[in-house]
Design a protein around this motif. Structure first.
Motif, PDB file in Angstrom:
ATOM      1  N   LYS A   1      26.411 -38.017  37.841  1.00 50.61           N
ATOM      2  CA  LYS A   1      25.578 -36.942  37.302  1.00 50.61           C
ATOM      3  C   LYS A   1      26.495 -35.795  36.873  1.00 50.61           C
ATOM      4  CE  LYS A   1      21.826 -38.126  40.392  1.00 50.61           C
ATOM      5  NZ  LYS A   1      21.048 -37.727  41.547  1.00 50.61           N
ATOM      6  N   PRO A   2      26.910 -35.778  35.608  1.00 54.22           N
ATOM      7  CA  PRO A   2      27.810 -34.709  35.152  1.00 54.22           C
ATOM      8  C   PRO A   2      27.109 -33.356  35.160  1.00 54.22           C
ATOM      9  CG  PRO A   2      27.079 -36.027  33.298  1.00 54.22           C
ATOM     10  CD  PRO A   2      26.552 -36.709  34.541  1.00 54.22           C
ATOM     11  N   LEU A   3      27.895 -32.312  35.281  1.00 53.27           N
ATOM     12  CA  LEU A   3      27.340 -30.950  35.194  1.00 53.27           C
ATOM     13  C   LEU A   3      26.802 -30.689  33.803  1.00 53.27           C
ATOM     14  CD1 LEU A   3      30.056 -28.804  37.020  1.00 53.27           C
ATOM     15  CD2 LEU A   3      27.796 -29.414  37.847  1.00 53.27           C
ATOM     16  N   PHE A   4      27.527 -31.153  32.805  1.00 58.02           N
ATOM     17  CA  PHE A   4      27.164 -30.913  31.411  1.00 58.02           C
ATOM     18  C   PHE A   4      26.893 -32.256  30.747  1.00 58.02           C
ATOM     19  CE2 PHE A   4      30.192 -27.664  32.729  1.00 58.02           C
ATOM     20  CZ  PHE A   4      29.420 -26.531  32.570  1.00 58.02           C
ATOM     21  N   SER A   5      25.795 -32.305  30.042  1.00 54.75           N
ATOM     22  CA  SER A   5      25.414 -33.543  29.356  1.00 54.75           C
ATOM     23  C   SER A   5      26.503 -33.957  28.373  1.00 54.75           C
ATOM     24  CB  SER A   5      24.105 -33.321  28.601  1.00 54.75           C
ATOM     25  OG  SER A   5      23.819 -34.442  27.803  1.00 54.75           O
ATOM     26  N   ARG A   6      26.820 -35.237  28.364  1.00 51.17           N
ATOM     27  CA  ARG A   6      27.804 -35.770  27.415  1.00 51.17           C
ATOM     28  C   ARG A   6      27.156 -36.002  26.056  1.00 51.17           C
ATOM     29  NH1 ARG A   6      32.760 -36.563  27.835  1.00 51.17           N
ATOM     30  NH2 ARG A   6      33.344 -38.366  28.993  1.00 51.17           N
ATOM     31  N   GLU A   7      25.842 -35.847  26.016  1.00 49.81           N
ATOM     32  CA  GLU A   7      25.114 -36.007  24.765  1.00 49.81           C
ATOM     33  C   GLU A   7      24.440 -34.684  24.430  1.00 49.81           C
ATOM     34  OE1 GLU A   7      22.501 -39.379  24.959  1.00 49.81           O
ATOM     35  OE2 GLU A   7      24.018 -40.549  25.997  1.00 49.81           O
TER      36      GLU A   7
END
Length: 197
Positions: free
Chosen positions: A53-59
């Motif tokens: 669950k990244p802090l910032f969306s990769r998309e």
């Protein structure tokens, strides 16, 4: 501390994955040195950092480039604040990083504070040179969030301004819809031209 380490991992990945660009070696090395330092002082395991669950969306938002630029401007603003907070949380004399200890070229060993300042400077330069318009828009949006909606004076003033703002918002929406129609008509004409030609 977990958030800091995760943020550094995300920064490293986001920076290295920048489309059509590359991450300079010095920035990449500094980020990895900081990751090693924060991992050593927090005793975080890879499992704790890489939760899927990244802090910032990769998309970033799909659609127009402007939306993506605005999103990335917001991400850079978040990093600016977070690294500033990391600097504040450091002890007064910064501990050496892995790179500073293993510095074989005879240069003065850097410390965590110096490396954080370096990364912060690079983020601020990127914001200033490539995301200036987005920064202005973000500042405007942040000012909107600070409006005290529970204040009677503010509420009265907002009602007074509502007709103009409502009309402006409606016309923007209509302009966007009309622009889409025009674009579809142009595309249809091109397709017909290719089919005939």
């Amino acid at each position: 501390m977990i958030a800091m380490a995760t943020a550094l991992v995300c920064l490293s990945l986001a920076w290295s994955q920048a489309g059509g660009s590359h991450i300079p070696v010095e920035i990449n090395q500094t980020i990895h040195d900081l990751l090693r330092y924060y991992k050593s002082i927090t005793k975080l395991t890879d499992r704790a950092i890489f939760t899927g669950k990244p802090l910032f969306s990769r998309e970033p938002p799909s659609g127009k480039l402007e939306a993506k630029m605005l999103y990335m401007g917001g991400v850079l603003e978040t990093y600016d604040k977070m690294i500033g907070q990391m600097l504040i949380q450091l002890p007064t004399s910064g501990p050496p990083t892995a790179n500073a200890v293993a510095n074989a070229n005879g240069a003065q060993p850097g410390d965590v504070r110096t490396e954080l300042r370096y990364i912060l400077k690079k983020i601020q330069e990127l914001k200033r040179h490539r995301f200036n318009e987005q920064q202005k828009l973000l500042n405007g949006l942040q000012a909107l969030r600070r409006i005290q909606t529970d204040d009677v004076t503010v509420q009265s003033k907002a009602l007074w301004e509502l007709p103009w703002l409502y009309e402006e918002a409606s016309s923007l929406s209509n302009n966007t819809r009309e622009e889409r129609r025009r674009r579809r008509r142009r595309q249809a004409k091109r397709v017909k031209g290719h089919l005939r030609g």
